[in-house]
Enzyme design. Structure first.
Site, PDB file in Angstrom:
ATOM      1  N   LYS A   1      51.091  24.491  43.441  1.00  6.94           N
ATOM      2  CA  LYS A   1      49.856  25.282  43.546  1.00  6.94           C
ATOM      3  C   LYS A   1      49.151  25.361  42.187  1.00  6.94           C
ATOM      4  O   LYS A   1      47.927  25.267  42.087  1.00  6.94           O
ATOM      5  CB  LYS A   1      50.179  26.689  44.072  1.00  6.94           C
ATOM      6  CG  LYS A   1      49.039  27.712  43.969  1.00  6.94           C
ATOM      7  CD  LYS A   1      47.868  27.326  44.833  1.00  6.94           C
ATOM      8  CE  LYS A   1      46.658  28.214  44.886  1.00  6.94           C
ATOM      9  NZ  LYS A   1      46.396  29.290  44.044  1.00  6.94           N
TER      10      LYS A   1
ATOM     11  N   GLU B   1      41.541  21.591  40.352  1.00  8.55           N
ATOM     12  CA  GLU B   1      40.319  22.308  40.759  1.00  8.55           C
ATOM     13  C   GLU B   1      39.418  22.567  39.526  1.00  8.55           C
ATOM     14  O   GLU B   1      38.194  22.402  39.604  1.00  8.55           O
ATOM     15  CB  GLU B   1      40.761  23.621  41.413  1.00  8.55           C
ATOM     16  CG  GLU B   1      39.661  24.529  41.881  1.00  8.55           C
ATOM     17  CD  GLU B   1      40.254  25.847  42.412  1.00  8.55           C
ATOM     18  OE1 GLU B   1      41.194  25.819  43.236  1.00  8.55           O
ATOM     19  OE2 GLU B   1      39.778  26.912  41.967  1.00  8.55           O
TER      20      GLU B   1
ATOM     21  N   HIS C   1      47.457  22.134  41.576  1.00 13.30           N
ATOM     22  CA  HIS C   1      46.266  22.141  42.442  1.00 13.30           C
ATOM     23  C   HIS C   1      45.127  22.866  41.730  1.00 13.30           C
ATOM     24  O   HIS C   1      43.994  22.392  41.681  1.00 13.30           O
ATOM     25  CB  HIS C   1      46.616  22.835  43.771  1.00 13.30           C
ATOM     26  CG  HIS C   1      45.416  23.314  44.541  1.00 13.30           C
ATOM     27  ND1 HIS C   1      44.689  24.433  44.182  1.00 13.30           N
ATOM     28  CD2 HIS C   1      44.799  22.825  45.637  1.00 13.30           C
ATOM     29  CE1 HIS C   1      43.689  24.599  45.028  1.00 13.30           C
ATOM     30  NE2 HIS C   1      43.742  23.642  45.916  1.00 13.30           N
ATOM     31  N   ASN C   2      45.427  24.020  41.150  1.00 16.15           N
ATOM     32  CA  ASN C   2      44.376  24.780  40.468  1.00 16.15           C
ATOM     33  C   ASN C   2      43.866  24.043  39.229  1.00 16.15           C
ATOM     34  O   ASN C   2      42.675  24.092  38.921  1.00 16.15           O
ATOM     35  CB  ASN C   2      44.893  26.166  40.066  1.00 16.15           C
ATOM     36  CG  ASN C   2      44.935  27.112  41.249  1.00 16.15           C
ATOM     37  OD1 ASN C   2      45.043  26.681  42.387  1.00 16.15           O
ATOM     38  ND2 ASN C   2      44.865  28.405  40.990  1.00 16.15           N
TER      39      ASN C   2
ATOM     40  N   SER D   1      46.404  28.510  48.863  1.00 15.47           N
ATOM     41  CA  SER D   1      45.060  28.214  48.358  1.00 15.47           C
ATOM     42  C   SER D   1      44.035  28.325  49.473  1.00 15.47           C
ATOM     43  O   SER D   1      44.307  27.986  50.614  1.00 15.47           O
ATOM     44  CB  SER D   1      44.993  26.810  47.769  1.00 15.47           C
ATOM     45  OG  SER D   1      43.658  26.537  47.400  1.00 15.47           O
TER      46      SER D   1
HETATM   47  P1  NAP Z   1      45.451  42.049  43.653  1.00 16.98           P
HETATM   48  O1  NAP Z   1      44.166  42.670  43.275  1.00 16.98           O
HETATM   49  O2  NAP Z   1      45.974  40.938  42.798  1.00 16.98           O
HETATM   50  O3  NAP Z   1      46.602  43.164  43.772  1.00 16.98           O
HETATM   51  C1  NAP Z   1      46.356  44.398  44.434  1.00 16.98           C
HETATM   52  C2  NAP Z   1      47.549  44.765  45.300  1.00 16.98           C
HETATM   53  O4  NAP Z   1      48.723  44.852  44.491  1.00 16.98           O
HETATM   54  C3  NAP Z   1      47.371  46.131  45.955  1.00 16.98           C
HETATM   55  O5  NAP Z   1      47.937  46.084  47.237  1.00 16.98           O
HETATM   56  C4  NAP Z   1      48.147  47.041  45.023  1.00 16.98           C
HETATM   57  O6  NAP Z   1      48.594  48.225  45.641  1.00 16.98           O
HETATM   58  C5  NAP Z   1      49.314  46.145  44.706  1.00 16.98           C
HETATM   59  N1  NAP Z   1      50.019  46.537  43.487  1.00 16.98           N
HETATM   60  C6  NAP Z   1      49.593  46.425  42.207  1.00 16.98           C
HETATM   61  N2  NAP Z   1      50.554  46.859  41.359  1.00 16.98           N
HETATM   62  C7  NAP Z   1      51.598  47.245  42.121  1.00 16.98           C
HETATM   63  C8  NAP Z   1      52.885  47.765  41.830  1.00 16.98           C
HETATM   64  N3  NAP Z   1      53.293  47.964  40.571  1.00 16.98           N
HETATM   65  N4  NAP Z   1      53.707  48.052  42.860  1.00 16.98           N
HETATM   66  C9  NAP Z   1      53.329  47.835  44.135  1.00 16.98           C
HETATM   67  N5  NAP Z   1      52.120  47.330  44.475  1.00 16.98           N
HETATM   68  C10 NAP Z   1      51.267  47.044  43.476  1.00 16.98           C
HETATM   69  O7  NAP Z   1      45.349  41.533  45.190  1.00 16.98           O
HETATM   70  P2  NAP Z   1      44.769  40.180  45.806  1.00 16.98           P
HETATM   71  O8  NAP Z   1      43.456  39.785  45.203  1.00 16.98           O
HETATM   72  O9  NAP Z   1      44.855  40.362  47.267  1.00 16.98           O
HETATM   73  O10 NAP Z   1      45.801  39.060  45.317  1.00 16.98           O
HETATM   74  C11 NAP Z   1      47.171  39.132  45.621  1.00 16.98           C
HETATM   75  C12 NAP Z   1      47.843  37.911  45.041  1.00 16.98           C
HETATM   76  O11 NAP Z   1      47.265  36.740  45.613  1.00 16.98           O
HETATM   77  C13 NAP Z   1      47.698  37.732  43.530  1.00 16.98           C
HETATM   78  O12 NAP Z   1      48.851  37.130  43.015  1.00 16.98           O
HETATM   79  C14 NAP Z   1      46.541  36.774  43.418  1.00 16.98           C
HETATM   80  O13 NAP Z   1      46.535  36.060  42.194  1.00 16.98           O
HETATM   81  C15 NAP Z   1      46.812  35.871  44.591  1.00 16.98           C
HETATM   82  N6  NAP Z   1      45.684  35.115  45.091  1.00 16.98           N
HETATM   83  C16 NAP Z   1      44.471  35.677  45.186  1.00 16.98           C
HETATM   84  C17 NAP Z   1      43.402  34.928  45.685  1.00 16.98           C
HETATM   85  C18 NAP Z   1      42.047  35.536  45.836  1.00 16.98           C
HETATM   86  O14 NAP Z   1      41.135  34.798  46.222  1.00 16.98           O
HETATM   87  N7  NAP Z   1      41.886  36.831  45.590  1.00 16.98           N
HETATM   88  C19 NAP Z   1      43.601  33.625  46.088  1.00 16.98           C
HETATM   89  C20 NAP Z   1      44.863  33.084  46.020  1.00 16.98           C
HETATM   90  C21 NAP Z   1      45.895  33.846  45.527  1.00 16.98           C
HETATM   91  P3  NAP Z   1      47.683  49.563  45.625  1.00 16.98           P
HETATM   92  O15 NAP Z   1      46.710  49.396  46.736  1.00 16.98           O
HETATM   93  O16 NAP Z   1      48.640  50.659  45.862  1.00 16.98           O
HETATM   94  O17 NAP Z   1      47.023  49.624  44.271  1.00 16.98           O
END
Ligand code: NAP
Length: 479
Positions: free
Chosen positions: A182, A189, A185-186, A128
Site C-alpha cells: 500500500k 500515486e 502504491h501511494n 486504497s
Molecule cells: P482518523 O481521523 O485518522 O482517526 C479518527 C478515529 O480514530 C476516531 O474514530 C477516533 O476516535 C479514533 N482515535 C484516535 N485516537 C484514538 C485513541 N487513542 N484510542 C482510540 N481511538 C482513537 O480517521 P480516518 O480518516 O477515518 O482514517 C482512519 C485510518 O485510515 C487512518 O490510518 C488513515 O490514515 C487511514 N486512511 C484514511 C483515508 C482517508 O481517505 N481518510 C484513506 C485511506 C486510509 P474518537 O471519535 O473517539 O476521537
C-alpha cells in the site's frame, strides 16, 4: 445476535468500511472510543444492514462469533498501539486483529510479531480508494498469516472493488507485506500526480494552453494508453471555474502541495533497500519545493531564467502525452523494483501480477496500464527483471522515446522544471547502459579511502597502492 466482524474507530473510513460490510450481508459490531460516532452511524445508516451497537471493547469482543475478527480503523501511530493494548487481553488464541489504517509496515511487522507470541493473528491491511472506495469497494492489500486470510479473505474480497468481476483483494504476504505494498502504491500515486502536473505546466507555461482548453486535451488523453482515474479527474479540475472570481480554479489555489507521509515513507524505504526510486523521490521533493513559497517568491525576483525564445515542435502536445506516458511507466517500474527488493529483504513471496491486478479498480492509481502490467508479470516464460524489459513495454517506450527526449530538452531550454520527466528519462538511460561511470566512482573511493574494487577481467577484490608505486594488490573486500 453474533456479529461476524467488529469495527472499532468509526471516523469516515471506519464508518464506511463498516457500512460496506453490512451492505454485503455481514453482521457488524460497532465500537468507537466516544459513543457519539457509533450513534450517528446507526441513526443515519442503521437501516443499511445488521449492526450491533457496543459501548466498550469488552462488549464488542463479547458480541463476536469465534474466531473473532476485530477491525481497527483509528488514527495511525500511537492510537493503534493503544487500541491493540486494550483489545489483546480480551481476545483468545486464534482471534484476528485487523489494522486497516495507513500504518507503517515496520510497525505492522512489530505488532504482528508481538501478537503472534500471544497466539493472536494480526493482519495489516492496505486500503486504497479514500472515503468513497471504503464505502463502495476499495482496493484491498492484506498482509498477515495465510491462515488468518482463510478466515478473513472472503469478507474482504466481497467488499472490495471488482475489475471484470474479479475482486481487487488478494493475500499479499506475511506480516507487513500488505502495508508495504500500500505504501508503494501511494509512492506511485505521488509520482503519477507529479507527472500530470509537469505535463500541465509544459502545456500552460510552454505552449500557453489555458486550463479549460487543457481539460479537453486531458479528456482526449483519457481515451488512450493514459486512461486512468487521475487523468479523468485532472480534466475535471482543469475545467472547473472558481465561482467567486470567475478564474480557472487552479489559479486561485495556493500552489503548495500537502502530504501525509506515505510518499516520504516510500522514499526512505527505497533508500534503505538500495532501490533506485528516483521518480517517486523527485515527486516527494517537488512537493517539498512547492511548500517553500517564500523562498520561491524571492528567487523569482533574483535568479536568472532562460533568455530568448524557444521554438516548440509542432508535435508538442502529442510529445507531452508520450513523455507523460513514458515517465509514468518508469514510476511503476521503479515501484515494482522496490517490491522485488523488499520481497528479498523480508522473505515475502510477492506475486507482482496479482498486485498489479489489485490496483486496476477501487484505488487512486487505477489505470488501463495496470492490465498490461499484470499481463507482463503473469507470463509463464519467466518474469522480466524490470517492467521496462517486458517486450510490450520495451516497444511502447521505444515509440515514446524521441518525443520524451524532445520534451525534456525543450523544458530545460525553457527553464520549466520537469523533475520526474527528466529523472525518469535519466533512469531509463542508466538502466540501458551496460557500463556506468560508477567504475570511476570505485576508483575514487579506492584512492581516498582504500575501499577496494573488483575487476571486470578476474575474480577477487583489489586495491591500488595510490600513494606508492600504484601497483595493485589483492585486498579484503570492504565494499
Ligand atoms: P482518523 O481521523 O485518522 O482517526 C479518527 C478515529 O480514530 C476516531 O474514530 C477516533 O476516535 C479514533 N482515535 C484516535 N485516537 C484514538 C485513541 N487513542 N484510542 C482510540 N481511538 C482513537 O480517521 P480516518 O480518516 O477515518 O482514517 C482512519 C485510518 O485510515 C487512518 O490510518 C488513515 O490514515 C487511514 N486512511 C484514511 C483515508 C482517508 O481517505 N481518510 C484513506 C485511506 C486510509 P474518537 O471519535 O473517539 O476521537
Amino acid at each position: 445476535m453474533s456479529a461476524q466482524i467488529g469495527v472499532t474507530g468509526l471516523a469516515v473510513m471506519g464508518a464506511n468500511l463498516a457500512r460496506n460490510l453490512a451492505r454485503n450481508g455481514y453482521t457488524v459490531a460497532l465500537h468507537n472510543r466516544s459513543i457519539e460516532k457509533t450513534d450517528v452511524l446507526l441513526e443515519k445508516h442503521g437501516h443499511e444492514g445488521n449492526f450491533v451497537r457496543t459501548e466498550s471493547l469488552q462488549e464488542l469482543v463479547d458480541s463476536l462469533e469465534t474466531p473473532r475478527r476485530v477491525l481497527i480503523m483509528v488514527k495511525a501511530g500511537g492510537p493503534v498501539d493503544s487500541v491493540i493494548g486494550q483489545l489483546a487481553p480480551l481476545l483468545e488464541k486464534g482471534d484476528i486483529i485487523i489494522d486497516a489504517g495507513n500504518s507503517h509496515y515496520e510497525d505492522t511487522r512489530r505488532r504482528e510479531a508481538d501478537l503472534a507470541t500471544k497466539g493472536l493473528h494480526f493482519v495489516g491491511v492496505g486500503v486504497s480508494g479514500g472515503e468513497e472506495g471504503a464505502l463502495l469497494g476499495p482496493s484491498i492489500m492484506p498482509g498477515g498469516s495465510r491462515e488468518s486470510y482463510d478466515s478473513l479473505g472472503p469478507m474482504l474480497e466481497k467488499i472490495s472493488a471488482k475489475y471484470n468481476d474479479e475482486p481487487c483483494c488478494r493475500w499479499i504476504g506475511t506480516d507487513g507485506a500488505g502495508h508495504f505494498v500500500k505504501m508503494v502504491h501511494n509512492g506511485i500515486e505521488y509520482a503519477d500526480m507529479q507527472v500530470i502536473g509537469e505535463a500541465y505546466d509544459l502545456l500552460r507555461s510552454g505552449a500557453g494552453i489555458e486550463p479549460a482548453e487543457q481539460a479537453k486535451i486531458f479528456t482526449e488523453w483519457n481515451t488512450g494508453t493514459l486512461s486512468s482515474f487521475l487523468i479523468e479527474i485532472t480534466a475535471e479540475v482543469l475545467a472547473h471555474t472558481d465561482a467567486t472570481t470567475g478564474k480557472p480554479f487552479v489559479d486561485v489555489v495556493v500552489d503548495s502541495a500537502g502530504q501525509k507521509g506515505t510518499g516520504r515513507w516510500t522514499v526512505v524505504s527505497a533508500l534503505e533497500l538500495g532501490s533506485p526510486t528516483s521518480g517517486i523521490a523527485e515527486s516527494v521533493f517537488a512537493r517539498g519545493l512547492s511548500s517553500q513559497r517564500d523562498q520561491r517568491a524571492q528567487a523569482q525576483e533574483i535568479l536568472a531564467g532562460h533568455e530568448g525564445s524557444v521554438a516548440l515542435p509542432e508535435t508538442f502536445v502529442e510529445d507531452v502525452r508520450l513523455a507523460l506516458y513514458a515517465s509514468k511507466l518508469v514510476s511503476y517500474a521503479q515501484g515494482i523494483d522496490m517490491l522485488t527488493a523488499a520481497a528479498k529483504e523480508y522473505g515475502w513471496e510477492l506475486k507482482l501480477d496479482e498486485i498489479a491486478s489489485l490496483w486496476r479498480a477501487g484505488c487512486i492509481i487505477r489505470a488501463e496500464l495496470l492490465d498490461d502490467i499484470m499481463k507482463a508479470y503473469a507470463t509463464a516464460d519467466g518474469q522480466p527483471a524490470n517492467l521496462l524489459l517486458a517486450p510490450a513495454f520495451a516497444e511502447s517506450i521505444a515509440g515514446a522515446l524521441p518525443a520524451w527526449r524532445r520534451v525534456v530538452s525543450t523544458a530545460v531550454q525553457l527553464g520549466i522544471p520537469v523533475p520526474v520527466f527528466s529523472a525518469s528519462l535519466a533512469y531509463y538511460d542508466g538502466l540501458r547502459r551496460r557500463r556506468l561511470p560508477a567504475a570511476l566512482t570505485q576508483g575514487l573511493r579506492d584512492l581516498f579511502g582504500a575501499h577496494t574494487y573488483n575487476r571486470v577481467d578476474m575474480e577477487g577484490t583489489f586495491h591500488t597502492l595510490w600513494g606508492e608505486d600504484k601497483s595493485e594488490i589483492e585486498a579484503v573486500d570492504t565494499h
